[in-house]
Design a protein around this motif. Structure first.
Motif, PDB file in Angstrom:
ATOM      1  N   GLU A  55      60.572 -78.818 -55.085  1.00 20.61           N
ATOM      2  CA  GLU A  55      61.879 -79.232 -55.613  1.00 20.61           C
ATOM      3  C   GLU A  55      62.496 -78.183 -56.532  1.00 20.61           C
ATOM      4  O   GLU A  55      63.667 -78.317 -56.918  1.00 20.61           O
ATOM      5  CB  GLU A  55      61.721 -80.550 -56.369  1.00 20.61           C
ATOM      6  CG  GLU A  55      61.312 -81.719 -55.471  1.00 20.61           C
ATOM      7  CD  GLU A  55      60.919 -82.951 -56.264  1.00 20.61           C
ATOM      8  OE1 GLU A  55      60.971 -82.892 -57.518  1.00 20.61           O
ATOM      9  OE2 GLU A  55      60.541 -83.958 -55.644  1.00 20.61           O
ATOM     10  N   SER A  56      61.728 -77.156 -56.880  1.00 23.05           N
ATOM     11  CA  SER A  56      62.231 -76.112 -57.780  1.00 23.05           C
ATOM     12  C   SER A  56      62.775 -74.936 -56.973  1.00 23.05           C
ATOM     13  O   SER A  56      62.742 -74.935 -55.744  1.00 23.05           O
ATOM     14  CB  SER A  56      61.114 -75.626 -58.700  1.00 23.05           C
ATOM     15  OG  SER A  56      60.176 -74.848 -57.973  1.00 23.05           O
ATOM     16  N   ALA A  57      63.238 -73.931 -57.689  1.00 23.97           N
ATOM     17  CA  ALA A  57      63.752 -72.735 -57.017  1.00 23.97           C
ATOM     18  C   ALA A  57      62.638 -71.910 -56.395  1.00 23.97           C
ATOM     19  O   ALA A  57      62.879 -71.059 -55.529  1.00 23.97           O
ATOM     20  CB  ALA A  57      64.534 -71.884 -58.017  1.00 23.97           C
ATOM     21  N   THR A  64      56.570 -80.618 -57.186  1.00 25.05           N
ATOM     22  CA  THR A  64      57.431 -79.967 -58.177  1.00 25.05           C
ATOM     23  C   THR A  64      57.864 -78.589 -57.706  1.00 25.05           C
ATOM     24  O   THR A  64      59.033 -78.202 -57.859  1.00 25.05           O
ATOM     25  CB  THR A  64      56.702 -79.844 -59.534  1.00 25.05           C
ATOM     26  OG1 THR A  64      56.276 -81.137 -59.962  1.00 25.05           O
ATOM     27  CG2 THR A  64      57.618 -79.242 -60.585  1.00 25.05           C
ATOM     28  N   LEU A  65      56.946 -77.847 -57.109  1.00 26.75           N
ATOM     29  CA  LEU A  65      57.280 -76.517 -56.592  1.00 26.75           C
ATOM     30  C   LEU A  65      58.310 -76.620 -55.473  1.00 26.75           C
ATOM     31  O   LEU A  65      59.253 -75.822 -55.414  1.00 26.75           O
ATOM     32  CB  LEU A  65      56.016 -75.817 -56.086  1.00 26.75           C
ATOM     33  CG  LEU A  65      56.203 -74.404 -55.532  1.00 26.75           C
ATOM     34  CD1 LEU A  65      56.718 -73.460 -56.624  1.00 26.75           C
ATOM     35  CD2 LEU A  65      54.883 -73.868 -54.961  1.00 26.75           C
ATOM     36  N   ASP A 100      56.578 -72.142 -65.320  1.00 25.00           N
ATOM     37  CA  ASP A 100      56.844 -73.441 -65.942  1.00 25.00           C
ATOM     38  C   ASP A 100      55.923 -74.521 -65.385  1.00 25.00           C
ATOM     39  O   ASP A 100      55.453 -75.394 -66.120  1.00 25.00           O
ATOM     40  CB  ASP A 100      58.300 -73.840 -65.724  1.00 25.00           C
ATOM     41  CG  ASP A 100      59.282 -72.885 -66.401  1.00 25.00           C
ATOM     42  OD1 ASP A 100      58.847 -72.125 -67.288  1.00 25.00           O
ATOM     43  OD2 ASP A 100      60.470 -72.898 -66.034  1.00 25.00           O
ATOM     44  N   ILE A 101      55.643 -74.457 -64.090  1.00 26.01           N
ATOM     45  CA  ILE A 101      54.723 -75.413 -63.464  1.00 26.01           C
ATOM     46  C   ILE A 101      53.310 -75.195 -63.978  1.00 26.01           C
ATOM     47  O   ILE A 101      52.585 -76.148 -64.285  1.00 26.01           O
ATOM     48  CB  ILE A 101      54.776 -75.274 -61.927  1.00 26.01           C
ATOM     49  CG1 ILE A 101      56.121 -75.795 -61.404  1.00 26.01           C
ATOM     50  CG2 ILE A 101      53.619 -76.027 -61.268  1.00 26.01           C
ATOM     51  CD1 ILE A 101      56.356 -75.518 -59.931  1.00 26.01           C
ATOM     52  N   ARG A 109      60.086 -78.095 -69.602  1.00 25.18           N
ATOM     53  CA  ARG A 109      60.924 -78.119 -68.401  1.00 25.18           C
ATOM     54  C   ARG A 109      60.385 -79.123 -67.388  1.00 25.18           C
ATOM     55  O   ARG A 109      61.130 -79.878 -66.781  1.00 25.18           O
ATOM     56  CB  ARG A 109      61.004 -76.728 -67.775  1.00 25.18           C
ATOM     57  CG  ARG A 109      61.864 -76.730 -66.497  1.00 25.18           C
ATOM     58  CD  ARG A 109      61.891 -75.397 -65.793  1.00 25.18           C
ATOM     59  NE  ARG A 109      62.612 -75.493 -64.531  1.00 25.18           N
ATOM     60  CZ  ARG A 109      62.644 -74.539 -63.614  1.00 25.18           C
ATOM     61  NH1 ARG A 109      61.997 -73.381 -63.830  1.00 25.18           N
ATOM     62  NH2 ARG A 109      63.303 -74.713 -62.476  1.00 25.18           N
ATOM     63  N   PHE A 110      59.057 -79.108 -67.208  1.00 28.29           N
ATOM     64  CA  PHE A 110      58.413 -80.074 -66.330  1.00 28.29           C
ATOM     65  C   PHE A 110      57.393 -80.866 -67.137  1.00 28.29           C
ATOM     66  O   PHE A 110      56.785 -80.341 -68.069  1.00 28.29           O
ATOM     67  CB  PHE A 110      57.692 -79.386 -65.164  1.00 28.29           C
ATOM     68  CG  PHE A 110      58.592 -78.566 -64.283  1.00 28.29           C
ATOM     69  CD1 PHE A 110      59.607 -79.165 -63.545  1.00 28.29           C
ATOM     70  CD2 PHE A 110      58.429 -77.189 -64.190  1.00 28.29           C
ATOM     71  CE1 PHE A 110      60.439 -78.407 -62.727  1.00 28.29           C
ATOM     72  CE2 PHE A 110      59.259 -76.423 -63.377  1.00 28.29           C
ATOM     73  CZ  PHE A 110      60.267 -77.038 -62.644  1.00 28.29           C
ATOM     74  N   SER A 112      59.885 -70.529 -62.351  1.00 28.39           N
ATOM     75  CA  SER A 112      59.511 -71.899 -61.996  1.00 28.39           C
ATOM     76  C   SER A 112      58.002 -72.027 -61.885  1.00 28.39           C
ATOM     77  O   SER A 112      57.412 -73.029 -62.329  1.00 28.39           O
ATOM     78  CB  SER A 112      60.172 -72.309 -60.678  1.00 28.39           C
ATOM     79  OG  SER A 112      61.575 -72.395 -60.812  1.00 28.39           O
ATOM     80  N   LYS A 113      57.363 -71.033 -61.313  1.00 27.61           N
ATOM     81  CA  LYS A 113      55.904 -71.063 -61.185  1.00 27.61           C
ATOM     82  C   LYS A 113      55.243 -71.024 -62.567  1.00 27.61           C
ATOM     83  O   LYS A 113      54.244 -71.712 -62.802  1.00 27.61           O
ATOM     84  CB  LYS A 113      55.433 -69.886 -60.338  1.00 27.61           C
ATOM     85  CG  LYS A 113      55.825 -70.001 -58.873  1.00 27.61           C
ATOM     86  CD  LYS A 113      55.318 -68.816 -58.057  1.00 27.61           C
ATOM     87  CE  LYS A 113      55.693 -68.969 -56.581  1.00 27.61           C
ATOM     88  NZ  LYS A 113      55.215 -67.824 -55.764  1.00 27.61           N
TER      89      LYS A 113
END
Length: 338
Positions: free
Chosen positions: A224-226, A221-222, A234-235, A194-195, A231-232
């Motif tokens: 720009e994400s939801a 990235t955080l 995925d980061i 994803r990233f 998301s966390k």
């Protein structure tokens, strides 16, 4: 020769007993993680005070559990640097004073040499020479190792160490301290691909590392994400993969440059499963062999200090009547054990 090892360079008090003939006889570790957790990192003064409280009781406890007394010791090894100067002075002061009172030799051990030699505690230990990747909260470096005390620095980080980058990124993601295990855990739930984070300093020659940019990339990235839990995760996964890939690229270059077929991974970050797997693939591709210590000897511990100290004491090295610690201590300054 039976050696007592004392580790107190940062936030863990490690005590161990190593015998030159029998190997590791006993070890124990007290971690200060709970003490520093609310601050999101190590508070040096609190660390020093806790070493004062814990070191002597842990020595007494380990001796009692091993059925040994102080009279059974032939020497004492203690971490003298690099690290937090106050914490180092606790172990150095206790270790050197105890050795003087017992009339036995003492030796000051380099913290990173301890990590570098930690795989020697395993049944399948690496032979010299080898390339070592030392990755911890305070250091990230590649070293060509010809023998104990025979070290050539091949490359190191120009900014944050890998462990420091893990801690800072974990704090950014609200995962707590220490960062390495926290990121590794949440990354298991991450969505691959994803990233994609950059692989710093891999697009140019050399063996230096840089990890501060990954932290900045994580911040952006955080933002720009939801910002949700997925998301966390995925980061965290993208960050962990980037670190492992970057280290693998640098290790490949080091093996090519030196022509060596043995690679040692040590230091706190060496416990990371993804990094181990990536370097195992690299080693297989290169026809090389990967070595690393068991998980309990990846982080700071007394066993590695006792082992390194035993090697130097048996070679006739010892400290004079001085208590000295060094916050900074280049690995290349160490004398060779012959």
């Amino acid at each position: 020769m039976r050696i007592l090892g004392i580790e107190s360079s940062c936030d863990e008090t490690g005590i161990a007993i190593y015998d030159s003939e029998r190997g590791l006889e006993a070890h124990t570790l007290y971690s200060q993680i709970e003490l520093h957790l609310e601050y999101g990192g190590v508070v040096p003064e609190l660390a020093s005070r806790d070493h004062v409280r814990k070191t002597v009781p842990l020595i007494k406890q380990l001796l009692a559990e091993s059925g040994l007394t102080l009279a059974d010791l032939d020497g004492i090894a203690y971490t003298a640097g690099p690290g937090l100067i106050g914490a180092l002075l606790v172990g150095a002061g206790i270790g050197r004073s105890l050795a003087w009172s017992l009339g036995i030799p003492a030796v000051a051990v380099h913290h990173m040499e301890g990590h570098l030699l930690a795989p020697m505690l395993e049944a399948e230990a690496p032979a010299f020479p080898f390339v070592a990747l030392l990755a911890s909260g305070g250091h990230t470096m590649l070293v060509q190792v010809e023998g104990i005390g025979q070290y050539q620095l091949l490359g190191e980080t120009v900014d944050d160490a890998a462990g420091e980058a893990f801690d800072k990124t974990a704090k950014l993601l609200g995962l707590g301290y220490p960062g390495g295990p926290a990121i590794a855990k949440i990354a298991e739930q991450g969505t691959p691909g994803r990233f994609r984070f950059p692989r710093p300093m891999t697009n140019r020659p050399g063996l230096e590392f840089s990890f501060s940019g990954l932290k900045t990339f994580a911040v952006n990235t955080l933002a720009e994400s939801a910002g949700d839990d997925q998301s966390k995760a995925d980061i965290a996964l993208a960050f962990e993969v980037a670190v492992a890939e970057t280290m693998a690229i640098k290790c490949r270059r080091a093996l090519e440059q030196t022509g060596l077929k043995r690679l040692v991974l040590a230091g706190g970050v060496s416990a990371n499963r993804r990094l181990r797997q990536r370097l195992a693939v690299l080693a297989a591709e290169r026809g090389a062999k990967l070595y690393y210590p068991r998980a309990e000897f990846c982080t700071d511990n007394g066993a590695m200090i006792a082992y390194a100290g035993c090697a130097r004491l048996m070679a006739g090295q010892s400290e004079g009547l001085v208590i000295q610690a060094r916050a900074r201590w280049p690995l290349e300054q160490l004398s060779a054990v012959t």
